[in-house]
Design an enzyme around this catalytic site. Structure first.
Site: not given
Lengths: 223, 734
Positions: A86, A196, A198
């Site tokens: 990002c 993302h 994560e």
């Protein structure tokens, strides 16, 4: 696998990234302040998501000029794996470590939703744990994720298999050219991506599709 | 050159929003004419927004105590105990007036203000929500306001890094001249790590932290305490400008600072900035404060003391410092590239003294500034309530399936994805339930427990009957927290009403508060913080009475959380609370027949508690993971939402009931649950034992919400209607 997460003023997914790295690799990453001119000796350097310097000027432009980034560039050249997610991807393009640019989303709005990603190239240190062409789920959350590169750069990226991830099944959330969601540098040790991984690594998140990326890096080191 | 000792004329007094008798009160209090700076300070402290002068009498009647309440109203935010030494700190606050004038900045600074209220107490914000009310969709200003407010809410929260996990958006003509922007934030701290604003110790440094002071927002709180008229655009300079990047650094710096032991007291600068924060700290601690304005970091040149004291520049804090820690504290702020300036001192004289260019420009009694603010017992009349509907006045529809599709595509029921996809709902990695369900849920980091929260009010009910509407707002929030499996603990409120100087509007306020209080008591659901926004009127037209409630509850085990989506074909669907019959003020009448009529559904609080406790028990025991409360649009809308979320249909048997009544009645205290067929009989037996009405009404499966002979709606058609309205509207096509 030893890893480091670089913290810029305005980073806000540093914490998510630290948790993901800890959860997947079993080792807590070192958090490095952007003013530190030397990063520790690690296997993976991560530039996390967020709004470094408030996204003022251009997303990632100011962070790309911080002292820590000089060392990130040195280490990347030396072959250390670098992941930018990002805002981290934006910083990598602004720092010249990855080609192209991330423009404002085509619809001009921030977008946070789940998209589908095709693993376009699984023969990389970041995607080995996935199958080629596999479609995974992954959330996005950004205002400036509309990837653009000139035709020549684009042809090189595509020709060299440096598009790691592509938005799939009509879920391109931002107008990125060729549905590009993540790209590699020429040497293949630097990956930038808007989505993302994560944020999709445990039951609470409703899925585990993001783990493969971190597992890939860990495996490639062991190999 | 700034003239502090100018003639205080009646016109000047009036422009400061002070009434003649309020000015007389000032004269009596200080025994002389105030200086211009002093007049500004009084206007800042004594306006409705800061002093609660019209509402205080009634706020005192609200239940605020409970076993798990650590700190109730009066601090920056309320604090509840969530076990294991953890506390949750939360509050909601309005930014209605500024958002109407300048939607993006009004909304961002609303979000920024509420986040500061939470982290000034030592809590890291882990969730945000909001409640937005706009005028009718085809009003010329509505799109502009929706676009700006939504972008502003997202623009601040996303950059700051707090997940926005829920909220509400509604449209109604009565908000044409006044939109509502209510922002909520919740943070987590340790019980022994809560910071307060009460100053302690004489001669201690008062430190200014954060961003520099500019001229933005001068007089903002006074603006927010008045009705609007056609000169509204002229008020734009009173709106502040938000900088989430600075706020994010301020958060990190403050939390780092708090760990050093340097903070004796801390207070964020919100409405009326330096004035309110300094007075608050001094008055609470029985101390005087002297501020030297030449030391205040300034972003503009030649600022007067008047401007500095009334500026509402954002991202600022005031702190009383433990002097031995000054170097360490300053280093933290330098690291985060923020201002740190010792600009004052605590004193033992109980005076609020302002020094500027070596001269004293204000010297006021600090406690009286707050304590002696006017307090009004505004005259009120019993508000008009709507007449009940006669049964034979309610038209039926031929096909409830087609009616349901129309309802799902109507402005108030359609999907809010266009809105919430502009909010980062995932950052921090603990979001367990994001917008689209009954309540937002976030895990408490490092634990298996989670907090559930839901923002609710049904203003059309409140308008038709403020007392029942007040009860309903609390009950619905409690029900939504329950429906995900949360144990409701406490709530924050944001009381949005019209002009309190009008007895009818004041009556709505009083009766709604009485309803809220009654529901809070019955449900053991105390109020720990809140905000009042009055004067939501334009050219004499007031908003629908809108007391927004955000209830907060605890899920001891987040893995047992329920969601609204149907999970598997063949699951049985049970209705808790029985079939309904109340169509007064329903969306069925409003959206399908164009009639806003009748009394709102009454809330039986005993039944509400009994049914809710039963449902929560089922979820806690792990027997039910699919649950949805019934609210707007009743059974039909609830079934449609469960079907769309689960991408599978449901077959429902209505027996001999009138289909349009059974499907669309909005009777309260009801839930739908779905479970494996083998578990049904045991749950029915338990329900009978508990005296709870539970009946089997259908089976999950197929590709439609199917009411048999009464009609059906395919999930595809429902979803098309549901998903398309908002984007089409914002694209100018609806």
């Amino acid at each position: 696998m030893r890893s480091a997460v670089v913290l810029f003023p305005g980073s806000n997914r540093d914490h998510d990234m630290v948790k993901a790295l800890h959860s997947v690799t079993g080792i807590k990453p070192t958090v490095v302040w952007h003013q530190d001119a030397t990063l520790p000796d690690v296997d993976l350097i991560v530039l996390p998501g967020g709004f470094s310097y408030g996204d003022y000027l251009r997303c990632g432009a100011i962070a790309a000029r911080s002292p820590a980034m000089l060392d990130v560039a040195r280490k990347a050249k030396a072959g250390v794996r670098v992941l930018g997610v990002c805002n981290g991807f934006q910083i990598l393009t602004e720092a010249g470590l990855l080609p192209g640019a991330l423009m404002r989303n085509a619809h001009l709005r921030f977008v946070c939703k789940e998209v589908k990603l095709e693993v376009t190239n699984n023969d990389t240190d970041f995607t080995r744990a996935y199958a080629k062409g596999q479609v995974i789920r992954c959330p996005v959350a950004h205002h400036d994720g509309n990837y653009f590169a000139d035709p020549e750069t684009l042809a090189r990226l595509e020709g060299d298999g440096r598009v790691a991830f592509r938005y799939a099944e009509g879920t391109n959330p931002n107008g990125s050219i060729n549905d590009i969601a993540g790209i590699l540098n020429e040497a293949g040790n630097v990956l930038g991506m808007m989505p993302h991984p994560e944020n999709l690594i445990e039951a609470l998140h409703g899925g585990f599709d993001g783990r493969g990326l971190f597992e890939s890096v860990a495996t490639s080191l062991a190999a | 050159m700034f003239q502090n000792d100018i003639d205080i004329t009646p016109d000047l007094i009036s422009r400061h929003g002070l009434k003649p008798d309020e000015y007389d009160r000032i004269l009596r209090l200080i025994g002389r004419k105030p200086t211009l700076t002093e007049l500004g300070i009084f206007s800042a402290m004594w306006n409705e927004h800061c002093s609660y002068k019209s509402s205080k009498k009634w706020l005192k009647t609200l239940p605020t105590k409970g076993e798990k309440v650590v700190i109730g109203p009066g601090e920056n935010a309320g604090v509840i105990d969530i076990g294991d030494g953890d506390v949750a700190i939360f509050k909601m606050e309005s930014h209605n007036h500024p958002s109407y004038i300048e939607p993006y900045q009004g909304a961002t600074t609303g979000v920024g203000g509420i986040l500061r209220d939470v982290f000034t107490m030592g809590a890291r914000p882990i969730a945000a929500m909001n409640s937005l009310s706009f005028g009718e969709p085809d009003h010329p200003k509505t799109r502009h306001l929706v676009a700006g407010v939504v972008a502003g809410v997202g623009g601040y929260g996303n950059s700051f890094g707090v997940p926005t996990i829920g909220g509400e958006v509604r449209f109604h003509a009565r908000y044409n001249g006044n939109c509502l922007v209510n922002a909520f934030a919740l943070g987590i701290a340790k019980r022994d790590g809560i910071f307060l604003s009460e100053a302690k110790g004489v001669g201690l440094p008062v430190v200014y932290l954060g961003a520099k002071t500019g001229r933005d927002g001068v007089g903002g709180a006074t603006m927010a305490s008045a009705e609007f008229d056609d000169t509204i655009e002229e008020k734009r300079p009173t709106v502040q400008v938000g900088d989430p990047f600075t706020e994010k650094r301020l958060l990190e710096a403050c939390l780092e600072l708090m760990k050093t032991g340097a903070v004796v007291a801390i207070q964020d600068m919100g409405a009326a900035g330096l004035t309110c924060s300094a007075v608050e700290m001094g008055a609470k601690g029985n101390l005087g404060i002297r501020l030297d304005l030449d030391r205040v970091p300034q972003r503009e040149e030649d600022m007067t003391p008047y401007e500095m004291m009334l500026s509402e520049s954002q991202e600022r804090m005031l702190m009383v410092l433990e002097p031995s820690k000054e170097k360490e504290a300053e280093a933290v702020f330098r690291k985060w590239e923020l201002d740190f300036a010792v600009c004052g001192v605590t004193t033992d004289d109980l005076r609020f003294r302002i020094i500027w260019q070596g001269k004293e420009v204000a010297n006021l009694p600090i406690k009286e500034l707050g304590d002696e603010a006017p307090e009004y017992d505004r005259p009120w009349v019993e508000p008009k309530t709507a007449a009940p509907l006669a049964d034979d006045a309610i038209p039926a529809v031929n096909d409830v399936g087609a009616a349901l599709i129309r309802l799902m595509g109507a402005p108030d029921q359609a999907s809010r994805a266009w809105v919430y996809e502009q909010y980062d709902c995932l950052v921090q990695g603990n979001s367990a339930q994001i917008p689209g369900g009954d309540a937002g849920v976030v895990r408490v980091e490092g634990t298996n427990k989670a907090l559930a929260m839901s923002a609710d009010v049904t203003p059309r009910y409140c308008d038709a009957d403020p007392f029942e509407g007040g009860k309903q707002a609390v009950a619905e929030s409690w029900r939504n927290v329950t429906a995900v499996g949360g144990d409701p603990i406490a709530l924050t409120d944001n009381l949005n009403f019209g002009n309190p100087e009008k007895p009818e509007a004041m009556g709505q306020f009083v009766r709604a508060l009485q309803g809220i209080a009654e529901a809070c008591r019955a449900l053991n659901f105390p109020i720990v913080s809140g905000n009042v926004s009055l004067y939501n009127e334009t050219n004499g037209v007031g908003i629908l009475p809108s007391p927004t409630i955000v209830g907060v509850g605890l899920l001891p085990d987040v893995t047992k959380m329920a969601t609204i989506a149907f999970k598997a074909d063949g699951d049985e669907v049970l209705l808790v609370g029985g079939h309904g019959s109340h169509l007064g003020q329903s969306v069925y009448l409003r959206d399908l027949h164009g009639r806003e009529e009748g009394t709102p559904p009454p809330v039986d609080l005993t039944l509400e508690k009994k049914n809710g406790d039963f449902v929560r028990g089922l979820i806690a025991s792990g027997r039910v993971t699919t649950c949805h409360d019934l609210s707007d649009g009743g059974l039909g809308v609830a079934l449609a939402e469960m079907a769309m979320a689960g991408r599978r249909g449901v077959r429902v048997e209505l027996g001999g009931l009138a289909p349009h009544v059974a499907v669309f009645a909005e009777d309260q205290a009801r839930y739908l649950i779905a479970l494996k067929p083998g578990d049904v009989s045991a749950i029915l037996a338990d329900a009978a034992k508990s005296g709870v009405s539970v009946e089997r009404i259908g089976t999950v499966g197929g590709d439609a919400v199917d009411f048999g002979p009464a009609g059906k709606a395919s999930v595809t058609d429902l979803k098309a209607a549901y998903d398309s309205w908002f984007p089409a509207f914002m694209g100018g096509k609806a």
